[in-house]
Motif scaffolding. Structure first.
Motif, PDB file in Angstrom:
ATOM      1  N   ARG A 132       0.832  -1.206   0.000  1.00  0.00           N
ATOM      2  CA  ARG A 132       0.000   0.000   0.000  1.00  0.00           C
ATOM      3  C   ARG A 132       0.869   1.260   0.000  1.00  0.00           C
ATOM      4  O   ARG A 132       0.557   2.243  -0.679  1.00  0.00           O
ATOM      5  N   ALA A 133       1.952   1.243   0.768  1.00  0.00           N
ATOM      6  CA  ALA A 133       2.851   2.403   0.795  1.00  0.00           C
ATOM      7  C   ALA A 133       3.463   2.637  -0.584  1.00  0.00           C
ATOM      8  O   ALA A 133       3.495   3.778  -1.078  1.00  0.00           O
ATOM      9  N   ASP A 134       3.931   1.570  -1.217  1.00  0.00           N
ATOM     10  CA  ASP A 134       4.534   1.707  -2.552  1.00  0.00           C
ATOM     11  C   ASP A 134       3.527   2.262  -3.555  1.00  0.00           C
ATOM     12  O   ASP A 134       3.874   3.097  -4.407  1.00  0.00           O
ATOM     13  N   TYR A 135       2.291   1.801  -3.446  1.00  0.00           N
ATOM     14  CA  TYR A 135       1.265   2.280  -4.377  1.00  0.00           C
ATOM     15  C   TYR A 135       1.050   3.781  -4.218  1.00  0.00           C
ATOM     16  O   TYR A 135       1.032   4.530  -5.213  1.00  0.00           O
ATOM     17  N   TYR A 136       0.894   4.243  -2.984  1.00  0.00           N
ATOM     18  CA  TYR A 136       0.603   5.668  -2.792  1.00  0.00           C
ATOM     19  C   TYR A 136       1.829   6.543  -3.044  1.00  0.00           C
ATOM     20  O   TYR A 136       1.690   7.690  -3.486  1.00  0.00           O
ATOM     21  N   ILE A 137       3.009   6.024  -2.803  1.00  0.00           N
ATOM     22  CA  ILE A 137       4.213   6.780  -3.159  1.00  0.00           C
ATOM     23  C   ILE A 137       4.269   6.977  -4.674  1.00  0.00           C
ATOM     24  O   ILE A 137       4.584   8.070  -5.168  1.00  0.00           O
ATOM     25  N   SER A 138       3.932   5.928  -5.418  1.00  0.00           N
ATOM     26  CA  SER A 138       3.906   6.061  -6.880  1.00  0.00           C
ATOM     27  C   SER A 138       2.815   7.033  -7.321  1.00  0.00           C
ATOM     28  O   SER A 138       2.995   7.793  -8.280  1.00  0.00           O
ATOM     29  N   MET A 139       1.691   7.040  -6.606  1.00  0.00           N
ATOM     30  CA  MET A 139       0.610   7.963  -6.946  1.00  0.00           C
ATOM     31  C   MET A 139       0.980   9.408  -6.626  1.00  0.00           C
ATOM     32  O   MET A 139       0.500  10.338  -7.281  1.00  0.00           O
ATOM     33  N   CYS A 140       1.838   9.609  -5.633  1.00  0.00           N
ATOM     34  CA  CYS A 140       2.290  10.974  -5.322  1.00  0.00           C
ATOM     35  C   CYS A 140       3.019  11.588  -6.512  1.00  0.00           C
ATOM     36  O   CYS A 140       2.898  12.793  -6.777  1.00  0.00           O
ATOM     37  N   ARG A 194       8.018  13.392   5.658  1.00  0.00           N
ATOM     38  CA  ARG A 194       8.130  14.165   4.417  1.00  0.00           C
ATOM     39  C   ARG A 194       6.810  14.187   3.649  1.00  0.00           C
ATOM     40  O   ARG A 194       6.381  15.238   3.164  1.00  0.00           O
ATOM     41  N   TYR A 195       6.163  13.042   3.566  1.00  0.00           N
ATOM     42  CA  TYR A 195       4.901  12.981   2.818  1.00  0.00           C
ATOM     43  C   TYR A 195       3.783  13.710   3.563  1.00  0.00           C
ATOM     44  O   TYR A 195       2.924  14.343   2.941  1.00  0.00           O
ATOM     45  N   LEU A 196       3.801  13.638   4.885  1.00  0.00           N
ATOM     46  CA  LEU A 196       2.799  14.373   5.652  1.00  0.00           C
ATOM     47  C   LEU A 196       3.000  15.880   5.489  1.00  0.00           C
ATOM     48  O   LEU A 196       2.031  16.634   5.361  1.00  0.00           O
ATOM     49  N   ALA A 197       4.253  16.314   5.484  1.00  0.00           N
ATOM     50  CA  ALA A 197       4.539  17.740   5.297  1.00  0.00           C
ATOM     51  C   ALA A 197       4.005  18.228   3.952  1.00  0.00           C
ATOM     52  O   ALA A 197       3.410  19.314   3.855  1.00  0.00           O
ATOM     53  N   GLN A 198       4.190  17.417   2.915  1.00  0.00           N
ATOM     54  CA  GLN A 198       3.685  17.796   1.596  1.00  0.00           C
ATOM     55  C   GLN A 198       2.158  17.868   1.601  1.00  0.00           C
ATOM     56  O   GLN A 198       1.563  18.797   1.040  1.00  0.00           O
ATOM     57  N   SER A 199       1.525  16.907   2.256  1.00  0.00           N
ATOM     58  CA  SER A 199       0.068  16.910   2.332  1.00  0.00           C
ATOM     59  C   SER A 199      -0.432  18.135   3.094  1.00  0.00           C
ATOM     60  O   SER A 199      -1.387  18.803   2.674  1.00  0.00           O
ATOM     61  N   PHE A 200       0.229  18.443   4.214  1.00  0.00           N
ATOM     62  CA  PHE A 200      -0.184  19.592   5.022  1.00  0.00           C
ATOM     63  C   PHE A 200      -0.030  20.897   4.241  1.00  0.00           C
ATOM     64  O   PHE A 200      -0.915  21.766   4.264  1.00  0.00           O
ATOM     65  N   GLU A 201       1.070  21.041   3.525  1.00  0.00           N
ATOM     66  CA  GLU A 201       1.290  22.256   2.729  1.00  0.00           C
ATOM     67  C   GLU A 201       0.203  22.421   1.668  1.00  0.00           C
ATOM     68  O   GLU A 201      -0.288  23.535   1.426  1.00  0.00           O
TER      69      GLU A 201
END
Length: 400
Positions: free
Chosen positions: A186-194, A221-228
């Motif tokens: 699941r992590a790999d999938y959403y990282i690719s979707m990012c 890092r991914y949470l920071a991007q989402s928050f921004e």
């Protein structure tokens, strides 16, 4: 292996037929629901009336249950293992009642499985042994023969078989292997979707969520991007929904001072401000385990909180443990600890447990005691009536 399926209705409406076909070492499958003779022959599944399930030797069976309103039967049958197939609330059911008893069912199950990613994430924060019955990979992850049929398996179907086998082959063995594999997928999938959808905050948030569950510091890092992105799009509630999540990530890295500061930034209500003061007090007095456990709880990661608090012996830690047990529907454990600490128990929780075990009069007495002199018993008795009616509707669907 033998399996008893407690369904929500007829065989035609049952949505897990393929998963039944893929059950490992399938010796016998009994289905509590409407089936024609032809359906039984074609599926090699035997129909069993609800009234007859108690004639089965449940020491040989694993129960697969897909409605929370079977919970009383699940408790009384005492099968070797229980697999809860947790579903979103159907339109015709009361959501509050469905979610409450789904929570209780999930807490009683040895394995929780769901096709809802939201439920999957919620359960993963509450307990071990959760499988997501979905995926986004098109390629086959394996093959298996069942009888004379060859099946090409998806990623989650491979993990489904591993999870079921893990129950029977060695009950002391950890489920960590297949759980970690699915979290990584699941992590790999959403990282690719990012990379494909860089401006979608929810995609980054889900990547952060799975990385957090894996203990990967890249979650930050991914949470920071989402928050921004949330701030950019002017979502005003993102301090609670996103920024507070940083505090849980920092707890895992060991930086408790930063974690407490991050929670404090999100504390707006009087209750939240008192919570922030309590965290600061524990931090300054060196009660770091309480800080860690409470920050996990405040981020809805009760499983992590329980793991910490279970090893502590102070009354303060045990009171926090009771709160977590209640939130994750481990109500018998909560009552046992309440009795030990306070000499009394929560009457509403006690009454619900009595009701689920078929002790109706004791349930009513507990509800009346909990209501006290303020005539507050009616909502509790009304819920009891709603539950009993929901169970009757289920039985009518199964037996019609």
């Amino acid at each position: 292996m033998k399996y008893l399926i407690l369904s929500g209705g007829s065989w035609e409406d049952y949505e897990y037929k393929r998963l039944l076909e893929l059950l490992p070492d399938r010796e016998e499958v009994c289905f509590t629901g409407r089936m024609t003779r032809e359906q039984q022959t074609n599926s090699q599944v035997r129909a069993v009336a609800a009234a007859d399930i108690y004639s089965l030797n449940m020491k040989q069976y694993t129960i697969l249950v897909s409605s929370p309103y079977w919970l009383s039967e699940v408790l009384s049958l005492q099968a070797v293992y229980v697999v809860a197939l947790l579903e979103r609330c159907p339109e015709e059911e009361d959501k509050w009642l469905w979610d409450k008893y789904s929570g209780l069912l999930g807490a009683k199950a040895n394995l929780a499985a769901t096709r809802s990613e939201r439920i999957y994430l919620e359960q993963s924060l509450r307990r071990e042994g959760v499988i997501y019955l979905g995926g986004d990979q098109q390629e086959s992850y394996g093959v298996t023969f069942q009888g004379d049929r060859l099946y090409f398996l998806t990623d989650y179907e491979v993990l489904w078989r591993k999870a079921i086998l893990n129950l029977w082959q060695d009950s002391t063995r950890s489920s960590a292997d297949w759980v970690t594999i699915q979290l990584e997928l699941r992590a790999d999938y959403y990282i690719s979707m990012c990379a494909k959808l860089p401006s979608q905050p929810v995609v980054h948030y889900l990547a952060a969520s799975y990385l957090y569950l894996l203990g990967d510091p890249a979650a930050n890092r991914y949470l920071a991007q989402s928050f921004e992105l949330m701030v950019l799009y002017e979502y005003l509630d993102c301090l609670h929904s996103h920024f507070r999540f940083f505090s849980a990530i920092e707890v895992k890295t060991g930086d408790l001072e930063t974690a407490v500061q991050q929670y404090t930034i999100t504390a707006f209500t009087a209750e939240e401000k008192l919570e922030a003061e309590r965290l600061q007090g524990w931090l300054h007095s060196g009660q770091y385990e309480l800080v860690r456990a409470e920050l996990f709880r405040l981020n809805e990661n009760e499983a992590a909180a329980v793991r910490i608090l279970s090893s502590l012996t102070t009354s303060e830690a045990k009171l926090l443990l009771i709160q977590n047990y209640i939130r994750i529907f481990q109500w018998e454990k909560a009552l046992e600890l309440q009795q030990e600490l306070e000499g009394s128990v929560d009457g509403v929780i006690e009454g619900t447990i009595h009701l689920l075990h078929g002790r109706r009069h004791e349930a009513i007495r507990s509800f009346l005691n909990a209501a006290g002199q303020d005539n507050q018993a009616w909502p509790l008795l009304s819920e009891m009536a709603d539950l009993e009616e929901a169970i009757r509707r289920l039985k009518r669907r199964v037996e019609a």
